[in-house]
Design a protein around this motif. Structure first.
Motif, mmCIF file in Angstrom:
data_model
loop_
_atom_site.group_PDB
_atom_site.id
_atom_site.type_symbol
_atom_site.label_atom_id
_atom_site.label_comp_id
_atom_site.label_asym_id
_atom_site.label_seq_id
_atom_site.Cartn_x
_atom_site.Cartn_y
_atom_site.Cartn_z
ATOM 1 N N GLU A 258 0.843 -1.212 0.000
ATOM 2 C CA GLU A 258 0.000 0.000 0.000
ATOM 3 C C GLU A 258 0.874 1.257 0.000
ATOM 4 O O GLU A 258 0.548 2.258 -0.648
ATOM 5 C CB GLU A 258 -0.913 -0.033 1.218
ATOM 6 C CG GLU A 258 -1.997 -1.101 1.123
ATOM 7 C CD GLU A 258 -2.873 -1.158 2.378
ATOM 8 O OE1 GLU A 258 -2.477 -0.535 3.380
ATOM 9 O OE2 GLU A 258 -3.935 -1.804 2.306
ATOM 10 N N SER A 259 1.983 1.190 0.757
ATOM 11 C CA SER A 259 2.920 2.330 0.757
ATOM 12 C C SER A 259 3.495 2.550 -0.643
ATOM 13 O O SER A 259 3.647 3.674 -1.137
ATOM 14 C CB SER A 259 4.030 2.072 1.760
ATOM 15 O OG SER A 259 4.989 3.110 1.711
ATOM 16 N N ALA A 260 3.830 1.435 -1.346
ATOM 17 C CA ALA A 260 4.374 1.559 -2.714
ATOM 18 C C ALA A 260 3.342 2.151 -3.658
ATOM 19 O O ALA A 260 3.665 2.934 -4.555
ATOM 20 C CB ALA A 260 4.836 0.183 -3.192
ATOM 21 N N ARG A 261 2.095 1.740 -3.457
ATOM 22 C CA ARG A 261 1.045 2.300 -4.327
ATOM 23 C C ARG A 261 0.900 3.812 -4.119
ATOM 24 O O ARG A 261 0.700 4.564 -5.074
ATOM 25 C CB ARG A 261 -0.286 1.603 -4.044
ATOM 26 C CG ARG A 261 -0.379 0.241 -4.698
ATOM 27 C CD ARG A 261 -1.782 -0.287 -4.573
ATOM 28 N NE ARG A 261 -1.922 -1.487 -5.399
ATOM 29 C CZ ARG A 261 -3.051 -2.166 -5.559
ATOM 30 N NH1 ARG A 261 -4.136 -1.719 -4.951
ATOM 31 N NH2 ARG A 261 -3.094 -3.256 -6.317
ATOM 32 N N LEU A 262 1.006 4.221 -2.856
ATOM 33 C CA LEU A 262 0.921 5.657 -2.573
ATOM 34 C C LEU A 262 2.064 6.406 -3.261
ATOM 35 O O LEU A 262 1.884 7.470 -3.846
ATOM 36 C CB LEU A 262 0.946 5.872 -1.061
ATOM 37 C CG LEU A 262 0.879 7.337 -0.595
ATOM 38 C CD1 LEU A 262 -0.410 7.979 -1.087
ATOM 39 C CD2 LEU A 262 0.983 7.428 0.932
ATOM 40 N N THR A 263 3.240 5.786 -3.196
ATOM 41 C CA THR A 263 4.394 6.415 -3.875
ATOM 42 C C THR A 263 4.179 6.495 -5.387
ATOM 43 O O THR A 263 4.499 7.474 -6.054
ATOM 44 C CB THR A 263 5.665 5.618 -3.568
ATOM 45 O OG1 THR A 263 5.848 5.556 -2.150
ATOM 46 C CG2 THR A 263 6.889 6.247 -4.220
ATOM 47 N N ARG A 264 3.625 5.414 -5.945
ATOM 48 C CA ARG A 264 3.356 5.396 -7.382
ATOM 49 C C ARG A 264 2.347 6.453 -7.789
ATOM 50 O O ARG A 264 2.506 7.131 -8.808
ATOM 51 C CB ARG A 264 2.852 4.007 -7.775
ATOM 52 C CG ARG A 264 2.695 3.864 -9.295
ATOM 53 C CD ARG A 264 2.092 2.535 -9.649
ATOM 54 N NE ARG A 264 0.703 2.516 -9.257
ATOM 55 C CZ ARG A 264 0.184 1.624 -8.427
ATOM 56 N NH1 ARG A 264 0.938 0.676 -7.906
ATOM 57 N NH2 ARG A 264 -1.102 1.667 -8.101
ATOM 58 N N ASP A 265 1.278 6.603 -7.002
ATOM 59 C CA ASP A 265 0.263 7.618 -7.334
ATOM 60 C C ASP A 265 0.833 9.023 -7.282
ATOM 61 O O ASP A 265 0.497 9.881 -8.098
ATOM 62 C CB ASP A 265 -0.926 7.477 -6.367
ATOM 63 C CG ASP A 265 -1.692 6.176 -6.585
ATOM 64 O OD1 ASP A 265 -1.527 5.613 -7.695
ATOM 65 O OD2 ASP A 265 -2.419 5.754 -5.672
ATOM 66 N N THR A 266 1.706 9.206 -6.301
ATOM 67 C CA THR A 266 2.364 10.529 -6.210
ATOM 68 C C THR A 266 3.218 10.804 -7.453
ATOM 69 O O THR A 266 3.207 11.898 -8.028
ATOM 70 C CB THR A 266 3.217 10.592 -4.940
ATOM 71 O OG1 THR A 266 2.398 10.326 -3.794
ATOM 72 C CG2 THR A 266 3.873 11.966 -4.808
ATOM 73 N N ALA A 267 3.961 9.783 -7.873
ATOM 74 C CA ALA A 267 4.797 9.943 -9.077
ATOM 75 C C ALA A 267 3.946 10.186 -10.316
ATOM 76 O O ALA A 267 4.297 10.954 -11.211
ATOM 77 C CB ALA A 267 5.683 8.709 -9.240
ATOM 78 N N LYS A 268 2.807 9.487 -10.379
ATOM 79 C CA LYS A 268 1.913 9.681 -11.519
ATOM 80 C C LYS A 268 1.398 11.111 -11.599
ATOM 81 O O LYS A 268 1.337 11.718 -12.677
ATOM 82 C CB LYS A 268 0.753 8.695 -11.400
ATOM 83 C CG LYS A 268 -0.198 8.755 -12.586
ATOM 84 C CD LYS A 268 -1.299 7.710 -12.417
ATOM 85 C CE LYS A 268 -2.256 7.761 -13.608
ATOM 86 N NZ LYS A 268 -3.346 6.759 -13.446
ATOM 87 N N LEU A 269 1.052 11.632 -10.424
ATOM 88 C CA LEU A 269 0.581 13.016 -10.394
ATOM 89 C C LEU A 269 1.687 13.966 -10.855
ATOM 90 O O LEU A 269 1.445 14.925 -11.603
ATOM 91 C CB LEU A 269 0.127 13.360 -8.971
ATOM 92 C CG LEU A 269 -0.371 14.808 -8.763
ATOM 93 C CD1 LEU A 269 -1.578 15.077 -9.652
ATOM 94 C CD2 LEU A 269 -0.739 15.041 -7.288
ATOM 95 N N GLN A 270 2.910 13.693 -10.439
ATOM 96 C CA GLN A 270 4.039 14.536 -10.860
ATOM 97 C C GLN A 270 4.244 14.454 -12.389
ATOM 98 O O GLN A 270 4.561 15.443 -13.052
ATOM 99 C CB GLN A 270 5.303 14.107 -10.126
ATOM 100 C CG GLN A 270 5.283 14.437 -8.629
ATOM 101 C CD GLN A 270 6.517 13.910 -7.910
ATOM 102 O OE1 GLN A 270 7.308 13.165 -8.494
ATOM 103 N NE2 GLN A 270 6.674 14.294 -6.654
#
Length: 838
Positions: A806-818
C-alpha cells in the motif's frame, strides 16, 4: 554672302600623286600610285582598270576658277546674256506668283502678324487665330533640330566596304573636325538651320547654302527662303532645273566688299536709292518681326545669282559645249558682274556643282514641295472662323444691344447706363412699362454644336501632323515594347517620312562642306581645339565616310528608348549572346547620363606581353591574352612557377585575383599550342603551308592529314603536360574554395533561425514522448507485481507485506501526479514557443 568657286559632291576622287617611276626594258614606265579600292575595277581575266580622275581645286588652278566676266568674255556678249536672263526671270517670277501667295497666307494663318484673314467686321469683333498652324511649325522644328543637330555635333562615321585602321582613323578625324566646324567655326549654322526648319512646314521647300568666305577664312552658311528662289515653269526638280536663280538683296557695304574680294568685277555703279520690291511672304514675315522699310539708307540693291547652262564660244575650257556656270547679274544696272565655271577642273563630264541644298516637307508633282498651307490651310481657316464665331457670340450676348421706339424718347434723359448704376427715367404719357419702350436683341448664345464642330476640325487638322507621343499617351505602362514601338511608328508616319528627307538633305550639305575642306583646309582659321588635330586635305578625298548623325529609320527619343529596352529584355533572356557592358553603356547614354565612361569599368585593350608582365597584370586582376606566335610552353611554365610560389601567386593577397585570370590564360595557351602543333605536323607532311582548304580537290586530303596529326598530338600532350595537369587541378580546387558564399539576406536568416528552432522543439518533444511511454510501461509492470503480491499477502494474512504494498502504491500515485504536472508544463512551453515563432 559671297559665293566662291565650286565642286561636285559626287566628284571627290583625287589620286595621291606619283612618287616615282620605273622604266622597263621595253621602254614602258611603271607608275606606283596610292589608290583607294573604289578606284580599281578588277576584270575577269585578272587585269584591272584604274580610274584616274585628277580633279583640282582653286588652290591648284586659280585661272580655271577665276571670274570670266572680268576679261575673258566680251562686254557686249555679257550684256546680251544679262538682258536675256532678266527677261526670263520676270517670267519665272510670274510663274511662281501663286506660290508666293500661298506661302504668305500660311504665314498669316499662324496669327503672329495679327492680320489673319477672315472674321466679322463689327466693333469689338474677335481677331484671335487658332494656333494649329503655329503649333505645328514650332513642334516640327523642335523635333527635327534635335535629330539633325544634337549637342555633340551633327556628324558620325560610316565606312563602306572593308574597314581598316587607317580608314577608321581618317573618318574619325573628319568627324571630329566637321563637328567642330558646324558647332563652333560656322557659328551661324545652327541658327540658320533652325530658321529653315520653322519655315519648312509653311513654304513646303526651303534651302540652305554653303560657301567659303576668304575674308573670314572659313565656310559660311545661310538659310535661303523659297520666295528668294526662282525656278522656270518647266522645272520638274530643283537639282535638274535648267536654271535656278537666287535673289539676293544686299547692302551697299556688302556690295563693295564683294567687289574688293574679287567676287564681282571692279566697276563703277549707281548707288541704289529705291527699296527692292518685297515678295508677299517677305512682307508677312516682316510684319511678324515688327519691321518695315522706311527708306533705303543702306543702299540695298538686288543681285541675281543664276545657276544655269551656257554655251560660250570664248571659253576654251568648255570646248564650246553647253556647260554649267554661275552668273551674277546686277538688277539695277542689268549687267553681268560675275561669271564662274560651275564644274571642277579635270572633270571631263563637266558635272554641275551644287551649292544650295533643298529641304522638302511633302514632295508633290512639280519642283516645289507642298507644306501645311496646302495640307491643312482650309482646316486652319475653318478653325479660326469657328473660334472667332464662338467668341463673337459670347461677346454679343454680353453687350447691351436693343431696339427702342423712336417716339418714346424723353429729352434730357440718359441713353447709356454704366454697370451697377441705377438711373431713373421718365416715361411718355400712357407708358407704364419700360419693356414697351425698348427691347433687347434676341441673339443666340454660343452654340454647343459649333464648339463640337471645332473639336472635330482640330482633330482632323492634327491628324495630318500627328506625332508619336499622342499615340503613346494611351499605352499601358505594362504593354510590351514591341507594341509601344509599333504605336510610335504608326503615330508618326508623316513625320518619319519628312525626317528621312531631312536626313538626305543634311547628307548633301555635309558633302558640300567636305568639298570645301578639300579645297580650303590649309587656308582655314582653326581654333585651339582642333589646331593639333592631324587632319589634311587628302583626308577629304573620300566623301562618303562621314554622314549625318540622324537616323532615317529612327526619328524620336521615345523610339530609341523603346528599342534599347527591347534589346535589354532580350539580353536578360539570352545573356550569353550579348556584350552586356556595351548594352548598358548604350542605355546610359540614351537616358542622357553624363560622363558614362567614368561610371563603367575600364577594360584594357588586348596587348601582347612577355610572361613576367602577364603575371603582374593578372595579379592585379587584369586579363592577359595569348598570341599564336608565342612560345606557349615557356609561357605556361612561367605562369605555373608564379602560381606555385607562396610569396607570389599562392599568396592569399594575390591568389583571389591571379588564379581566375591565369586559369583562363592557360586555356588560351593550351589551345594555341594544340593549333600550332597540329598545323606543324600537317605542314611538314604536305611540304608547304596549308592553303586552298576550300578547294574540293585538297579538302579531303588535308582532313586525313589532320586525323593522323591528332594522334601524334595526343602522344605529345601525355609527355609534355604530364606534370602540369595536377598543378592545374590543384589551382582549380583552390579557386573553388576562394569563391565567396553568397551573403544571406535578412529574410533568409529569419527563416533559417525559425527552421532550426522548430527542429529543436520537435526533437525535444519526441524525446519527452519516449520517456513518458517508457514510464508508463514501468508503472504498468509495477502495478501488476504489486497486485500479485497484495493478493498473496491477503491470502497468507501477512499484514507487514500488505502495508509495504500500500505504501508503494501511494508512492506510485504521487509519481503519476508529478508526471501529469510535467506533461502539462511541457505542453504549455511548446505552445508558447509556437506563438513566439509566429
Amino acid at each position: 554672302m559671297a559665293t566662291q568657286m565650286p565642286i561636285d559632291p559626287e566628284a571627290d576622287r583625287n589620286i595621291e600623286g606619283m612618287e616615282s617611276m620605273t622604266e622597263n626594258d621595253d621602254g614602258s614606265v611603271d607608275v606606283p600610285l596610292e589608290l583607294d579600292d573604289s578606284e580599281i575595277e578588277e576584270l575577269p581575266d585578272g587585269s584591272a582598270v584604274v580610274k584616274m580622275d585628277n580633279y583640282k581645286g582653286p588652290d591648284e588652278d586659280e585661272d580655271f576658277y577665276a571670274n570670266l566676266a572680268d576679261e575673258d568674255i566680251s562686254e557686249f556678249d555679257l550684256d546680251g546674256i544679262a538682258m536675256r536672263y532678266i527677261g526670263l526671270l520676270e517670267k519665272d517670277k510670274s510663274a511662281r506668283e501663286q506660290r508666293d501667295k500661298q506661302y504668305e497666307e500660311g504665314i498669316r494663318r499662324t496669327g503672329m502678324g495679327h492680320d489673319a484673314p477672315g472674321g466679322a467686321n463689327f466693333l469689338g469683333a474677335s481677331k484671335v487665330v487658332h494656333p494649329v498652324m503655329a503649333e505645328a511649325c514650332v513642334d516640327f522644328a523642335a523635333r527635327a533640330i534635335k535629330e539633325l543637330f544634337p549637342p555633340d555635333g551633327p556628324t558620325r562615321t560610316k565606312i563602306l566596304g572593308t574597314v581598316d585602321k587607317e580608314k577608321m582613323a581618317i573618318a574619325e578625324r573628319k568627324r571630329d573636325y566637321m563637328n567642330w566646324q558646324l558647332t563652333e567655326q560656322i557659328e551661324e549654322f545652327r541658327d540658320e538651320q533652325e530658321q529653315l526648319l520653322t519655315q519648312l512646314p509653311l513654304g513646303g521647300s526651303q534651302f540652305m547654302k554653303l560657301w567659303y568666305d576668304e575674308q573670314k577664312r572659313r565656310p559660311c552658311a545661310e538659310f535661303v527662303p523659297i520666295d528668294n528662289i526662282l525656278l522656270p515653269f518647266s522645272a520638274a526638280n530643283f537639282y535638274t532645273s535648267q536654271r535656278v536663280t537666287e535673289v539676293q538683296d544686299i547692302t551697299d557695304w556688302e556690295f563693295k566688299r564683294r567687289i574688293a574680294s574679287g567676287l564681282y568685277i571692279d566697276t563703277s555703279y549707281i548707288r541704289a536709292s529705291m527699296e527692292p520690291e518685297e515678295s508677299k511672304s517677305e512682307k508677312a514675315s516682316n510684319k511678324i518681326e515688327g519691321k518695315k522699310y522706311e527708306d533705303n539708307e543702306d543702299g540695298i540693291r538686288r543681285v541675281y545669282h543664276i545657276y544655269t547652262w551656257l554655251e560660250l564660244e570664248d571659253d576654251t575650257r568648255s570646248k564650246g559645249e553647253m556647260a554649267p556656270y554661275i552668273m551674277m547679274v546686277d538688277d539695277l544696272e542689268s549687267r553681268v558682274i560675275g561669271l564662274y565655271r560651275n564644274w571642277e577642273e579635270g572633270d571631263d563630264t563637266m558635272t554641275k556643282l551644287d551649292w544650295m541644298v533643298e529641304f522638302k516637307f511633302i514632295p508633290w508633282r512639280g519642283a516645289y514641295a507642298v507644306g501645311l498651307p496646302h495640307l491643312i490651310g482650309g482646316l486652319a481657316a475653318a478653325l479660326t472662323g469657328s473660334l472667332r464665331a464662338l467668341l463673337d457670340s459670347a461677346h454679343i450676348n454680353n453687350s447691351a444691344t436693343m431696339l427702342k421706339i423712336k417716339g418714346a424718347r424723353i429729352s434730357g434723359q440718359s441713353q447709356q447706363i454704366e454697370v451697377t448704376q441705377v438711373v431713373e427715367i421718365e416715361g411718355a404719357p400712357g407708358i407704364d412699362d419700360i419693356k414697351k419702350i425698348a427691347m433687347p436683341m434676341p441673339f443666340n448664345p454660343p452654340s454647343p454644336v459649333l464648339f463640337q464642330l471645332m473639336g472635330f476640325l482640330e482633330k482632323s487638322a492634327k491628324g495630318v501632323i500627328t506625332t508619336a507621343e499622342e499615340k503613346i499617351a494611351d499605352v499601358n505602362a505594362q504593354a510590351p515594347v514591341g507594341t509601344t514601338q509599333a504605336l510610335i511608328e504608326q503615330g508618326a508616319a508623316v513625320f518619319a517620312a519628312v525626317h528621312a528627307r531631312l536626313h538626305d538633305s543634311q547628307s548633301r550639305l555635309l558633302k558640300i562642306l567636305g568639298r570645301l575642306n578639300r579645297w580650303y583646309l590649309d587656308d582655314q582659321k582653326k581654333g585651339d581645339i582642333v589646331e593639333d588635330l592631324e587632319i589634311t586635305k587628302e583626308d577629304f578625298r573620300r566623301n562618303t565616310d562621314v554622314v549625318p548623325v540622324s537616323d532615317p529609320h529612327i526619328f524620336s527619343e521615345t523610339q530609341r528608348m523603346a528599342q534599347i529596352q527591347a534589346v535589354m529584355q532580350v539580353m536578360d533572356k539570352n545573356p550569353d549572346l550579348f556584350n552586356r557592358k556595351a548594352v548598358i553603356e548604350r542605355f546610359l547614354k540614351q537616358i542622357k547620363i553624363p560622363a558614362v565612361n567614368e561610371l563603367m569599368k575600364n577594360v584594357p585593350d588586348p596587348e601582347k606581353r612577355d610572361p613576367a608582365n602577364e603575371n603582374v597584370a593578372m595579379a592585379i586582376g587584369q586579363a592577359a591574352f595569348a598570341y599564336i606566335d608565342q612560345d606557349h610552353l615557356a609561357h605556361i611554365q612561367s605562369h605555373l612557377d608564379f602560381a606555385k610560389d607562396p610569396v607570389l601567386g599562392a599568396n592569399p593577397l594575390m591568389a583571389p585575383a591571379f588564379i581566375p585570370q591565369v586559369m583562363e590564360h592557360l586555356k588560351q595557351h593550351l589551345t594555341l599550342w594544340y593549333l600550332n602543333r597540329t598545323n606543324g605536323y600537317v605542314t611538314k607532311a604536305m611540304g608547304r603551308p596549308i592553303e586552298e582548304y576550300d578547294d574540293e580537290e585538297f579538302t579531303s586530303k588535308i582532313d586525313k592529314l589532320f586525323a593522323v596529326a591528332s594522334q601524334h598530338v595526343n602522344l605529345d600532350t601525355q609527355t609534355v603536360f604530364q606534370g602540369i595537369l595536377p598543378i592545374i587541378q590543384q589551382m582549380q580546387q583552390q579557386m573553388q574554395q576562394m569563391q565567396p558564399t553568397a551573403p544571406m539576406t535578412p529574410e533568409a536568416k529569419v527563416l533559417m533561425d525559425t527552421s532550426t528552432a522548430e527542429t529543436q522543439r520537435r526533437a525535444a518533444k519526441d524525446q519527452a514522448d519516449i520517456q513518458l511511454a517508457m514510464k508508463k510501461q514501468q508503472d504498468a509492470l509495477a502495478i501488476a507485481q504489486e497486485d500479485n503480491q497484495l493478493k498473496m499477502a491477503i491470502a497468507q494474512g501477512d499484514n507487514e507485506t500488505k502495508e509495504k504494498i500500500e505504501s508503494a502504491r501511494l508512492t506510485r500515485d504521487t509519481a503519476k501526479l508529478q508526471n501529469e504536472q510535467m506533461k502539462t508544463a511541457l505542453t504549455l512551453t511548446n505552445q508558447g514557443n509556437r506563438n513566439g515563432y509566429q
